[in-house]
Design an enzyme around this catalytic site. Sequence first.
Site, PDB file in Angstrom:
ATOM      1  N   TYR A  19      52.979  16.405  27.426  1.00 27.88           N
ATOM      2  CA  TYR A  19      54.085  16.117  28.141  1.00 27.88           C
ATOM      3  C   TYR A  19      53.661  15.090  29.510  1.00 27.88           C
ATOM      4  O   TYR A  19      54.329  14.076  29.728  1.00 27.88           O
ATOM      5  CB  TYR A  19      54.936  17.138  28.723  1.00 27.88           C
ATOM      6  N   GLU A  41      65.997  19.835  34.417  1.00 30.40           N
ATOM      7  CA  GLU A  41      65.559  19.961  35.680  1.00 30.40           C
ATOM      8  C   GLU A  41      66.432  21.231  36.499  1.00 30.40           C
ATOM      9  O   GLU A  41      65.848  21.618  37.103  1.00 30.40           O
ATOM     10  CB  GLU A  41      65.382  18.816  36.726  1.00 30.40           C
ATOM     11  N   TRP A  49      58.017  24.921  35.336  1.00 30.48           N
ATOM     12  CA  TRP A  49      58.320  23.834  34.273  1.00 30.48           C
ATOM     13  C   TRP A  49      57.874  24.216  32.821  1.00 30.48           C
ATOM     14  O   TRP A  49      58.599  23.868  31.747  1.00 30.48           O
ATOM     15  CB  TRP A  49      57.635  22.472  34.592  1.00 30.48           C
TER      16      TRP A  49
END
Length: 192
Positions: A19, A41, A49
């Site tokens: 990522y 988000e 995350w």
Amino acid sequence: MSEKVRCPWPENIPIYVDYHDNEWGRPVHDDKKLFEMLVLEGMQAGLSWITVLKKREAFREAFDGFDPKLVALYDEAKVQELMANQKIIRNRLKIGAAVNNAKRFLEIVEKYGSFDKFIWQYVNYKPVIGHWIKIEDLPPTTQVSDKLSKDLKMLGFKFVGSTIIYAFMQATGMVNDHLTKCFTYKELTATM
């Protein structure tokens, strides 16, 4: 050959490294991808995350590939189905926000031609380049994320606080917050 120097936050977790190297901080102009990141988000609020990233494929499947036209049509039965899906984050407020935000997203597309045109105007259509040496130097919000957050809330969006919006801006390359020693920072700034 020497090891690539990257930001420290992905550690050595493969999904996180991928990522970091291939997505985070790279400019996104595809509306469907922008909608996906806005939803993810929002889903991250209060969580890490990496938790969201590990569930990303399940989210894509559950949310019809993050097609805002389909998500905007979700009814209570679909929300209940999502709440029963153990592969995603099952938070009624966040799921409701995703459905609401799909509707608001489509209103922006109708008015501006694309969400991309609307969102990128906040950074004058080019990434803001950070010059951060240490991870501790990165701000959680900026004046731009404050303004964008406020404007999105006025347009009826939910789960779009300034911290969430700044993370969205980082993720979609509206800002390049890779540390200056990171190979991705150098790669991205060389193309500007």
